[in-house]
Design a protein around this motif. Structure first.
Motif, mmCIF file in Angstrom:
data_model
loop_
_atom_site.group_PDB
_atom_site.id
_atom_site.type_symbol
_atom_site.label_atom_id
_atom_site.label_comp_id
_atom_site.label_asym_id
_atom_site.label_seq_id
_atom_site.Cartn_x
_atom_site.Cartn_y
_atom_site.Cartn_z
ATOM 1 N N PHE A 63 0.846 -1.345 -0.016
ATOM 2 C CA PHE A 63 0.048 0.105 -0.094
ATOM 3 C C PHE A 63 1.038 1.325 0.027
ATOM 4 O O PHE A 63 1.865 1.294 0.547
ATOM 5 N N ARG A 64 0.444 2.418 -0.488
ATOM 6 C CA ARG A 64 0.994 3.690 -0.527
ATOM 7 C C ARG A 64 0.819 4.081 0.864
ATOM 8 O O ARG A 64 -0.251 4.062 1.429
ATOM 9 N N CYS A 65 1.704 5.269 1.092
ATOM 10 C CA CYS A 65 1.482 5.918 2.521
ATOM 11 C C CYS A 65 0.253 6.426 2.703
ATOM 12 O O CYS A 65 -0.334 6.288 3.758
ATOM 13 N N LYS A 66 -0.502 6.956 1.501
ATOM 14 C CA LYS A 66 -1.650 7.551 1.489
ATOM 15 C C LYS A 66 -2.793 6.724 2.010
ATOM 16 O O LYS A 66 -3.722 7.439 2.982
ATOM 17 N N VAL A 67 -2.696 5.655 2.010
ATOM 18 C CA VAL A 67 -3.923 4.576 2.454
ATOM 19 C C VAL A 67 -4.228 4.689 3.787
ATOM 20 O O VAL A 67 -5.295 5.143 4.169
#
Lengths: 142, 221
Positions: A63-67
């Motif tokens: 997952f990207r940090c944003k999630v």
């Protein structure tokens, strides 16, 4: 020489000092945890559980940090989210994915709660922690 | 015994006593908190590049020092080395260059919790930050950051989205403010090997370092 016994004494203690210093240096390098690993021990020890270990590296492959840090509302602070099992089961924080649908669910207690008992909440490899900050500040002392 | 030998033995005594008292102090700290397993706080010397390098990199959870080997599930966890095989390497942090690994398609982390098809909202805009001292100026690339993060992660709490509104320096970054909110914790750390990743724009050929006030006001010139 008058000072001979004193010198022997001093030499002996110098050796002990150097040896103890070496032992301490080696001891402090015993932690080889991954950069970005977070130990979360806000409530675990008090509840008789091992502290939870969050591996950032494992999650950023998937997952990207944003999630987590935008959608799920995780603060950028180790131990700053006051996560409890009640919130997780409620679908907040870790529970948004660790619900048996996106990722394995909460009955695998020891997969997260796998830290060495007594380890304080901290961010492994953090520059701030190495240079200045205390390793652990309890939530109450804010 | 002449004066010279006396002073030499005095120096010996000082050298011998200094590490001893330090050791006693450390022992006291350890005795107070014998359950704490992390490296001692303010281990400033681990920042010294002349000290020994970390040899056991990407250690398996069972031997990494923060996981409990007595816990059965510790041995079920994936070792980082296994996960990082084929990734672009770097010389610090996880020893993985996450940005290049993502760019080269070695990983495809989700942008959405559920929907694997959703794509990142990428903004390609470089910000140049001029540095007062002689080190190269900083280029902040929005593209690499928006591959991972949403705008709201940084704006407006950490950085005000306005030119010259954010004044910071390496001290504040090392103290975990500004860029240091992530860099030095998860994204690439501040080390002597990583300066050039941010400080990447060489100064113009005619650039000269600003004169210090002490020199400008020198009454004896």
């Amino acid at each position: 020489m008058i000072l001979n016994p004193l010198r022997k004494f001093i030499n002996k203690f110098a050796c002990v000092g150097i040896l103890a210093g070496l032992v301490l240096m080696l001891g402090s390098q015993n932690v080889h945890a991954e950069y970005g690993d977070v130990v979360i021990n806000n409530y675990s020890d008090a509840a008789g559980m091992r502290p939870a270990v969050f591996p950032h590296w494992f999650h950023r492959i998937r997952f990207r940090c944003k999630v987590c840090h935008a959608d799920l509302g995780f603060e950028f602070k180790a131990g700053g989210n006051k996560i409890t099992m009640a919130k997780i089961i409620d679908g907040q924080f870790c529970g948004a994915c660790h619900n048996g649908e996106v990722a394995w669910s909460v009955e695998n207690c020891n997969m997260c709660h796998s830290g060495n008992p007594g380890t304080p909440t901290h961010f492994h490899g953090s520059t701030v922690q190495r240079l200045v900050a205390p390793a652990y500040k309890s939530l109450e002392s804010k | 015994m002449n004066f010279k030998t006396k002073s030499i033995s005095l120096a010996f005594a000082l050298v011998a006593v200094a590490p001893l008292s330090a050791v006693q102090a450390e022992d006291a700290v350890i005795a107070q908190s014998d359950t704490i397993n992390v490296a001692s706080v303010s281990a400033v010397n681990t920042f010294n590049r002349n000290l020994k390098k970390e040899t056991n990199i990407n250690a398996a959870p069972s031997e990494d020092g923060i996981h409990d080997p007595a816990n059965d599930s510790t041995h079920v966890l994936q070792p980082p080395k296994e996960a990082f095989s084929g990734f672009v390497t770097s010389k610090f942090g996880n020893y993985v260059d996450w940005v290049k690994t993502l760019e080269e398609g070695k990983i495809n982390p989700r942008w959405d919790r559920i929907n694997p098809a959703e794509e990142a909202f990428v903004m390609d805009m470089d910000i140049v930050r001029e540095v007062k001292s002689s080190v190269p100026d900083v280029i902040f690339p929005h593209r690499q950051h928006t591959e991972w993060l949403a705008c709201a992660n940084c704006h407006p709490t950490i950085f005000i989205p306005q030119q010259n509104a954010n004044q910071f320096n390496m001290s504040s970054i090392l103290l975990g403010k500004d860029c240091g909110v992530c860099h030095g914790k998860v994204s690439f750390p501040v080390t002597t090997k990583s300066c050039g990743l941010c400080h990447s724009k060489p100064k113009p050929a005619d650039w000269e370092p600003p004169m210090s006030q002490a020199s400008l006001k020198n009454p004896w010139k």
